[in-house]
Structure formats: C-alpha cells, structure tokens
Design a protein around this motif. Structure first.
Motif, mmCIF file in Angstrom:
data_model
loop_
_atom_site.group_PDB
_atom_site.id
_atom_site.type_symbol
_atom_site.label_atom_id
_atom_site.label_comp_id
_atom_site.label_asym_id
_atom_site.label_seq_id
_atom_site.Cartn_x
_atom_site.Cartn_y
_atom_site.Cartn_z
ATOM 1 N N ARG A 114 43.870 -30.746 -63.472
ATOM 2 C CA ARG A 114 42.695 -31.151 -62.710
ATOM 3 C C ARG A 114 42.569 -32.667 -62.591
ATOM 4 N N ASN A 115 43.218 -33.389 -63.499
ATOM 5 C CA ASN A 115 43.153 -34.849 -63.435
ATOM 6 C C ASN A 115 43.882 -35.418 -62.220
ATOM 7 N N ALA A 116 44.709 -34.616 -61.597
ATOM 8 C CA ALA A 116 45.367 -35.073 -60.375
ATOM 9 C C ALA A 116 44.365 -35.269 -59.252
ATOM 10 N N TYR A 117 43.184 -34.657 -59.395
ATOM 11 C CA TYR A 117 42.168 -34.716 -58.332
ATOM 12 C C TYR A 117 40.827 -35.247 -58.830
ATOM 13 N N ARG A 118 40.745 -35.616 -60.092
ATOM 14 C CA ARG A 118 39.466 -36.020 -60.665
ATOM 15 C C ARG A 118 38.982 -37.351 -60.081
ATOM 16 N N THR A 119 37.684 -37.475 -59.883
ATOM 17 C CA THR A 119 37.116 -38.745 -59.423
ATOM 18 C C THR A 119 37.177 -39.776 -60.541
ATOM 19 N N VAL A 120 37.588 -40.983 -60.196
ATOM 20 C CA VAL A 120 37.682 -42.112 -61.129
ATOM 21 C C VAL A 120 36.859 -43.268 -60.562
ATOM 22 N N VAL A 121 36.125 -43.943 -61.436
ATOM 23 C CA VAL A 121 35.259 -45.053 -61.041
ATOM 24 C C VAL A 121 35.886 -46.366 -61.480
ATOM 25 N N VAL A 122 35.932 -47.344 -60.569
ATOM 26 C CA VAL A 122 36.402 -48.685 -60.914
ATOM 27 C C VAL A 122 35.245 -49.669 -60.768
ATOM 28 N N GLN A 123 35.260 -50.709 -61.589
ATOM 29 C CA GLN A 123 34.122 -51.607 -61.715
ATOM 30 C C GLN A 123 34.331 -52.932 -60.977
ATOM 31 N N SER A 124 33.267 -53.391 -60.364
ATOM 32 C CA SER A 124 33.241 -54.726 -59.758
ATOM 33 C C SER A 124 33.449 -55.788 -60.826
ATOM 34 N N PRO A 125 33.944 -56.962 -60.472
ATOM 35 C CA PRO A 125 33.990 -58.066 -61.431
ATOM 36 C C PRO A 125 32.603 -58.283 -62.040
ATOM 37 N N SER A 126 32.523 -58.168 -63.358
ATOM 38 C CA SER A 126 31.246 -58.280 -64.088
ATOM 39 C C SER A 126 30.215 -57.249 -63.610
ATOM 40 N N THR A 127 30.672 -56.225 -62.915
ATOM 41 C CA THR A 127 29.810 -55.224 -62.248
ATOM 42 C C THR A 127 28.686 -55.904 -61.467
ATOM 43 N N ASN A 128 29.002 -57.030 -60.882
ATOM 44 C CA ASN A 128 28.028 -57.866 -60.192
ATOM 45 C C ASN A 128 28.070 -57.585 -58.691
ATOM 46 N N THR A 129 26.902 -57.461 -58.073
ATOM 47 C CA THR A 129 26.847 -57.147 -56.643
ATOM 48 C C THR A 129 27.388 -58.295 -55.794
ATOM 49 N N GLU A 130 27.112 -59.525 -56.171
ATOM 50 C CA GLU A 130 27.592 -60.656 -55.376
ATOM 51 C C GLU A 130 29.112 -60.805 -55.492
ATOM 52 N N TYR A 131 29.660 -60.625 -56.707
ATOM 53 C CA TYR A 131 31.111 -60.705 -56.870
ATOM 54 C C TYR A 131 31.804 -59.540 -56.168
ATOM 55 N N ALA A 132 31.100 -58.416 -56.049
ATOM 56 C CA ALA A 132 31.661 -57.285 -55.316
ATOM 57 C C ALA A 132 31.975 -57.674 -53.881
ATOM 58 N N ARG A 177 39.190 -40.035 -53.927
ATOM 59 C CA ARG A 177 38.721 -39.650 -55.259
ATOM 60 C C ARG A 177 38.326 -40.871 -56.103
ATOM 61 N N LEU A 178 38.027 -42.001 -55.454
ATOM 62 C CA LEU A 178 37.610 -43.189 -56.186
ATOM 63 C C LEU A 178 36.171 -43.553 -55.843
ATOM 64 N N MET A 179 35.457 -44.038 -56.854
ATOM 65 C CA MET A 179 34.130 -44.621 -56.675
ATOM 66 C C MET A 179 34.158 -46.062 -57.158
ATOM 67 N N PHE A 180 33.166 -46.820 -56.736
ATOM 68 C CA PHE A 180 33.016 -48.227 -57.107
ATOM 69 C C PHE A 180 31.716 -48.368 -57.890
ATOM 70 N N GLU A 181 31.726 -49.212 -58.926
ATOM 71 C CA GLU A 181 30.540 -49.349 -59.788
ATOM 72 C C GLU A 181 30.022 -50.778 -59.838
ATOM 73 N N ILE A 182 28.708 -50.882 -59.680
ATOM 74 C CA ILE A 182 28.006 -52.141 -59.930
ATOM 75 C C ILE A 182 26.874 -51.848 -60.918
ATOM 76 N N HIS A 183 26.372 -52.908 -61.559
ATOM 77 C CA HIS A 183 25.169 -52.812 -62.377
ATOM 78 C C HIS A 183 24.121 -53.730 -61.768
ATOM 79 N N TYR A 184 22.853 -53.494 -62.077
ATOM 80 C CA TYR A 184 21.810 -54.297 -61.440
ATOM 81 C C TYR A 184 20.684 -54.607 -62.422
ATOM 82 N N TYR A 185 20.585 -55.885 -62.791
ATOM 83 C CA TYR A 185 19.531 -56.348 -63.700
ATOM 84 C C TYR A 185 18.927 -57.660 -63.186
ATOM 85 N N ALA A 186 18.733 -57.751 -61.895
ATOM 86 C CA ALA A 186 18.209 -59.002 -61.334
ATOM 87 C C ALA A 186 16.694 -58.886 -61.097
ATOM 88 N N PRO A 187 15.966 -59.974 -61.366
ATOM 89 C CA PRO A 187 16.429 -61.209 -62.013
ATOM 90 C C PRO A 187 16.602 -61.004 -63.518
#
Length: 347
Positions: free
Chosen positions: A172-190, A205-215
């Motif tokens: 099943r890992n041949a088809y599993r969704t995998v998430v990759v992270q933005s630099p520092s999970t930052n929206t601007e660096y994305a 099967r890929l997703m992109f990840e950001i985090h958000y703690y602004a300000p």
C-alpha cells in the motif's frame, strides 16, 4: 488506496495535533501528558475532528550506529495509528523535531549523512505500518529550518529520500499519500523559495505542508523579546484602549487573507493539496484587558480556520492539552472549540 491526495484533503475539514506526547524527549509522558488511549482518539472523533496529526520522535529510540528503531517503539506507534483507524480518522504521522538531526541540518555539508538517516528511518517506519489503508499519511519532516535558496537542494534531498524509501517498501505504500514541508513550514518561503515538488513514482499522492503562527508576538512568544513585545490584542474589533502598546501592529486579517490566498494560487490551484499542519493561539493570564484578549484569541483561531478552509487549506490545530483534557476528556476551552467547529461546519 484509490484516493488521490486532493481527494483525501477534501474529506478533512478540521483536524488536531496530539502534541507534546509522542515527540517528547524522554518518552511519551515526559512532557506531562498521559499515554494516548483509544478513548482520547474517540473523543476527538465524537467532537467533529476528521484527522489527527501525530508528531513523533524516532531518533531517541534508535541505535546511534545502525539507525535501527526499537521494535517496542514501532509497535507503540502502530497501536496509536490503529486507534485512529478504529475511529475512522485520517492520521498524519511525521518525523518531528527529533533532536534536530534533520530539522537543524539543512545544508550541503550534512546532506549525505542526513539523507541516509532519513532513508533508514522511513524504510523501517513504512515497512512496519505498510498494511494500513489510505487513512494513514506519512509526513517527511516537521519544520525544516531553511530560509535561504542555498538550502533548498538539501531540503529537497531529504524529502526525496523519504518518498523513495516509502515507495520502495511496496504494498500500500506504493500509493500512500506523503506530505512534504515548506522551508521552515513558512507561507512566505513557500512562495519565494519552493520551486517544484519532489519526484514521485505514484501519481497525485503528495501534499504540501505549512504552519501558521502569525503574528508570532501574539501566537507564539510568552514573554517580551529583544526583537519585539508580546501582542495581547488581535483583530479589527479587538484592539485595547487600556493597553494600546499590546495591540497587534502586523499580521492581522489582511495578512491572513494574503497568505492563504497565496497557498491557493501557488499550490492548490495547481493540484497540490496544502495542509496547515500546525496553527493556534492560546490565552494568556497577564493582559490587563482580559475581555479583549480572550475575544482576540477566539477570533484569531476562528478567522485563520475560516480563511484556510475558504482557500482549500486543511487546518490542523496545534494542541498540547489546552483544548481537551487528555486524562478526563473534558473540554477545557469551550469558546475556541465552538469557534472551530462552527467555522468548519461541524455544528
């Protein structure tokens, strides 16, 4: 395993982290939280959450020479994943800060050794959890500390090592969704640093990840810093006349709008799903204008969730036990929970 990453993301309207637990240095209960139970996971499901992000440590359970992860720890992680599957929840399992072996070494000098360790860990994690269905999602890293173009080759090598290792385990890992992270999970660096997704033998099967703690002065820091003072009040209707020097001076509604729209334009509209793997602001006891402060915190959580969903970004609240008591399962902050559930159309 038939759903694409975009189809999975469309099924998640509201999600939560079980933070400060399985990533804790010293063990699952070392940072004050109890062991994760089926009852806790069921509680999240009953409240209306669709997914759980499970920050996880691996290096402290691994042989420092061979990178072999303890079978006891792999079994414990598998048991917690099973709790989520039992509750019909999606689960995002990552390699978290984990002592910083990857997160703090996004550079050319470290690239070969770190990529090799990333490959070794993900081979073991993916093999041990291979039989779970598409509800289980793997996430390459947490907040890789990159903020310069010169670091991107190393970061992409680490993400590629994860994807290649997962796919190579087959099943099943041949088809599993995998998430990759933005630099520092930052929206601007994305937007400014990220140029392309890693290669993948699976399609969509890929997703992109950001985090958000602004300000950050409002959502993160708990004491004044040399570079800035804490903000207690946030949002167009929540500024205080009692403590005007504690009103947010940046990062309010217009900034949220801009950043979430950027994720839609640069990723989601191009067929790349985006998760906001961490976000949240929590209450302080020190503000002099507590009604305005409490209104600000509730509103921040509601507004960020609202704008994320409006732009197709999947929100995962960061929680370390402030929203739901991990032992009694009682609701600890009904206002924030109600704001989240209402915004996500859960009540």
């Amino acid at each position: 395993m038939t759903s694409t990453a975009a189809q999975i993301s469309s099924k998640i309207k509201l999600a939560i982290n079980i933070g400060n637990t399985m990533e804790a240095s010293g063990g699952e209960t070392a940072w004050g939280n109890p062991l994760i139970t089926q009852d806790l996971v069921n509680r999240y499901k009953s409240l209306g959450f669709d997914a759980i992000r499970l920050p996880c440590s691996w290096d402290q359970y691994a042989d420092k020479t061979t990178a072999k992860i303890s079978s006891t720890w792999l079994d414990r992680v598998k048991a917690v994943v099973q709790y989520c599957i039992n509750a019909n929840l999606y689960i995002v399992l990552n390699i978290h800060w984990d002592g910083g072996w990857l997160e703090n070494h996004i550079d050319e000098a470290s690239k070969v050794a770190v990529a090799a360790k990333q490959k070794a860990f993900w081979q073991q994690i993916a093999t041990h959890l291979r039989d779970f269905d598409e509800h289980l999602i793997f996430a390459s890293a947490n907040e890789p500390a990159a903020d310069k173009a010169a670091q991107m080759d190393a970061l992409m090598a680490y993400h590629q090592a994860c994807i290649d290792a997962v796919r190579a385990t087959g099943g099943r890992n041949a088809y599993r969704t995998v998430v990759v992270q933005s630099p520092s999970t930052n929206t601007e660096y994305a937007v400014s640093l990220w140029t392309n997704m890693p290669m993948d033998t699976a399609t969509d099967r890929l997703m992109f990840e950001i985090h958000y703690y602004a300000p950050s002065q409002f959502a993160i820091i708990t004491e004044d810093q040399s570079w800035g003072k804490m903000f207690y009040y946030w949002g167009r209707d929540n500024h205080s006349t009692i403590q005007p020097d504690r009103n947010a001076t940046w990062g309010e509604e217009d900034y949220v709008d801009q950043q979430m729209q950027a994720m839609k334009t640069h990723f989601i509209d191009k067929g790349i799903p985006v998760i906001m793997g961490e976000y949240g602001a929590w209450r302080k006891t020190t503000p002099l204008d507590l009604p305005k402060h409490n209104a600000s915190v509730t509103y921040w959580n509601k507004y960020v969730t609202q704008q994320a969903l409006a732009n197709g970004v999947v929100p995962f609240l960061w929680d370390t036990g402030s929203l739901i008591d991990r032992t009694t399962l009682a609701i600890k902050d009904a206002d924030i929970l109600d704001a989240l559930l209402t915004t996500a159309g859960k009540k």
